[in-house]
Write a protein that holds these residues in place. Structure first.
Motif, PDB file in Angstrom:
ATOM      1  N   ALA A 240       0.828  -1.206   0.000  1.00 58.62           N
ATOM      2  CA  ALA A 240       0.000   0.000   0.000  1.00 58.62           C
ATOM      3  C   ALA A 240       0.859   1.250   0.000  1.00 58.62           C
ATOM      4  CB  ALA A 240      -0.929  -0.012   1.215  1.00 58.62           C
ATOM      5  N   MET A 241       1.922   1.249   0.789  1.00 53.73           N
ATOM      6  CA  MET A 241       2.831   2.386   0.827  1.00 53.73           C
ATOM      7  C   MET A 241       3.407   2.667  -0.555  1.00 53.73           C
ATOM      8  SD  MET A 241       6.463   2.799   0.847  1.00 53.73           S
ATOM      9  CE  MET A 241       7.125   1.311   1.612  1.00 53.73           C
ATOM     10  N   ALA A 242       3.843   1.621  -1.247  1.00 60.44           N
ATOM     11  CA  ALA A 242       4.453   1.791  -2.562  1.00 60.44           C
ATOM     12  C   ALA A 242       3.443   2.315  -3.578  1.00 60.44           C
ATOM     13  CB  ALA A 242       5.044   0.469  -3.037  1.00 60.44           C
ATOM     14  N   LEU A 243       2.223   1.790  -3.534  1.00 61.04           N
ATOM     15  CA  LEU A 243       1.204   2.251  -4.479  1.00 61.04           C
ATOM     16  C   LEU A 243       0.811   3.702  -4.217  1.00 61.04           C
ATOM     17  CD1 LEU A 243      -1.178  -0.817  -4.846  1.00 61.04           C
ATOM     18  CD2 LEU A 243       0.375   0.123  -6.559  1.00 61.04           C
ATOM     19  N   LYS A 244       0.753   4.107  -2.965  1.00 56.38           N
ATOM     20  CA  LYS A 244       0.422   5.495  -2.650  1.00 56.38           C
ATOM     21  C   LYS A 244       1.521   6.437  -3.134  1.00 56.38           C
ATOM     22  CE  LYS A 244      -1.685   6.384   1.290  1.00 56.38           C
ATOM     23  NZ  LYS A 244      -2.013   6.394   2.738  1.00 56.38           N
ATOM     24  N   ASN A 245       2.785   6.063  -2.948  1.00 57.70           N
ATOM     25  CA  ASN A 245       3.891   6.864  -3.471  1.00 57.70           C
ATOM     26  C   ASN A 245       3.842   6.933  -4.986  1.00 57.70           C
ATOM     27  OD1 ASN A 245       6.492   5.899  -1.044  1.00 57.70           O
ATOM     28  ND2 ASN A 245       4.782   7.311  -0.871  1.00 57.70           N
ATOM     29  N   TYR A 246       3.503   5.820  -5.620  1.00 54.38           N
ATOM     30  CA  TYR A 246       3.385   5.737  -7.074  1.00 54.38           C
ATOM     31  C   TYR A 246       2.347   6.734  -7.574  1.00 54.38           C
ATOM     32  CZ  TYR A 246       3.477   3.225 -11.589  1.00 54.38           C
ATOM     33  OH  TYR A 246       3.625   2.864 -12.902  1.00 54.38           O
ATOM     34  N   ALA A 247       1.208   6.761  -6.903  1.00 51.55           N
ATOM     35  CA  ALA A 247       0.130   7.682  -7.297  1.00 51.55           C
ATOM     36  C   ALA A 247       0.511   9.131  -7.027  1.00 51.55           C
ATOM     37  CB  ALA A 247      -1.150   7.316  -6.552  1.00 51.55           C
ATOM     38  N   GLN A 248       1.183   9.380  -5.906  1.00 53.88           N
ATOM     39  CA  GLN A 248       1.585  10.742  -5.548  1.00 53.88           C
ATOM     40  C   GLN A 248       2.561  11.331  -6.549  1.00 53.88           C
ATOM     41  OE1 GLN A 248       3.059   9.901  -1.642  1.00 53.88           O
ATOM     42  NE2 GLN A 248       1.016   9.898  -0.691  1.00 53.88           N
ATOM     43  N   LEU A 249       3.360  10.475  -7.182  1.00 49.46           N
ATOM     44  CA  LEU A 249       4.313  10.927  -8.193  1.00 49.46           C
ATOM     45  C   LEU A 249       3.665  11.101  -9.564  1.00 49.46           C
ATOM     46  CD1 LEU A 249       7.460   8.796  -7.258  1.00 49.46           C
ATOM     47  CD2 LEU A 249       7.246  11.295  -7.104  1.00 49.46           C
TER      48      LEU A 249
END
Length: 299
Positions: A240-249
């Protein structure tokens, strides 16, 4: 969240567990003592959302089996310990189950690191062990006393690569965790990618305790010509952390993850950032989408 790839993983648990239970017990003759199953599961801690339902399923099946007369005329008794998502605890409790509780069979290892600790103890003592962890290292090289039920990281990596190939993807970036399932999955992707005509043009890693992977994803985003990103990590908060960072970028390339990420906790933690992520999964996860004649559906 859409889980778009389906692995056919039918009847995974029954055959190895039955074999593990039956072979050592038949030799004991007509004993009426309970068959003792020792379980070490992560019912609390970072992967407690997986281990807790695992324990509930074990308890349910022990109840059902005993209501139906037990196994080979003997009741089944479950002895369970919570390793709190810590492989060191899994090692300690497995030794206790073998040496003090005198169990006949071992089950558990919610995630690969804990499962590896249990496997070592099972081999030492010669006690059948059915793993719920997924790493291929659990069963390769072949071990006399160790069996496993989930698809291996190798199978999952190859299924993802096949889906990429089917979609015309030939150049990817990869972000993988440096321990456990992420580490072994990283190895399997690199070993198989060329066979599917896929090159890993960006290869970044992160630690199991990292709370942000924006720097690594920024490097991947800057790599020219990428068509997709594969984030290979085990269960817990990391997907979840990685996907949220992915979306934020603002990254828009198709993103893949392994089956370890397929759970309600991901949807809860990642929210809309998980939408569209592609992951292989067992058929039971998408049971509503299965045809009525699928053998997995009734189960």
């Amino acid at each position: 969240m859409r889980t778009a790839i389906a692995l056919q993983t039918r009847s995974l648990c029954i055959a190895p567990l039955t074999a593990a239970l039956t072979l050592p017990l038949v030799a004991q003759g007509q004993s009426t003592a309970p068959i003792r199953i020792g379980a070490v599961l992560s019912t609390t801690g970072p992967v407690g959302f997986i281990g807790d339902p695992e324990l509930k399923v074990l308890e349910l099946y022990v109840k059902r089996i005993n209501e139906q007369g037990g196994l080979i005329g003997r009741k089944v008794e479950l002895v369970n310990y919570d390793d709190q998502s810590d492989p060191n605890n899994a090692n300690t409790f497995t030794k206790r189950l073998i040496d003090s509780d005198k169990v006949d069979v071992l089950v558990g290892g919610t995630v690969t690191p804990s499962a590896m600790a249990m496997a070592a103890q099972a081999e030492r003592a010669g006690v059948p062990y059915v793993s719920t962890g997924g790493g291929v290292a659990l069963v390769e090289p072949v071990k006399k006393w160790v069996f496993k039920t989930p698809p291996t990281d190798r199978l999952v990596a190859q299924r993802i690569l096949q889906d990429m190939k089917d979609r015309g993807i030939t150049r990817i970036g990869m972000l993988s965790e440096t321990s456990g399932f992420g580490q072994s999955g990283h190895k399997e992707v690199l070993a198989s990618a060329a066979r599917y005509g896929i090159s890993v043009a960006a290869d970044e890693t992160f630690g199991s305790k990292d709370s942000d992977v924006t720097p690594q994803l920024t490097k991947i985003r800057a790599t020219p010509g990428l068509q997709s990103v594969l984030i290979f990590t085990g269960a817990g908060p990391a997907p979840a952390m990685a996907l949220k960072n992915y979306a934020q970028l603002g990254m828009k390339l198709p993103v893949y993850m392994p089956h370890a990420a397929v759970n309600q906790e991901l949807i809860k933690l990642a929210g809309s950032a998980a939408e569209g992520a592609r992951m292989p999964t067992a058929a039971f996860v998408v049971v509503d989408a299965l045809p009525d004649d699928d053998k997995s559906k009734a189960v």
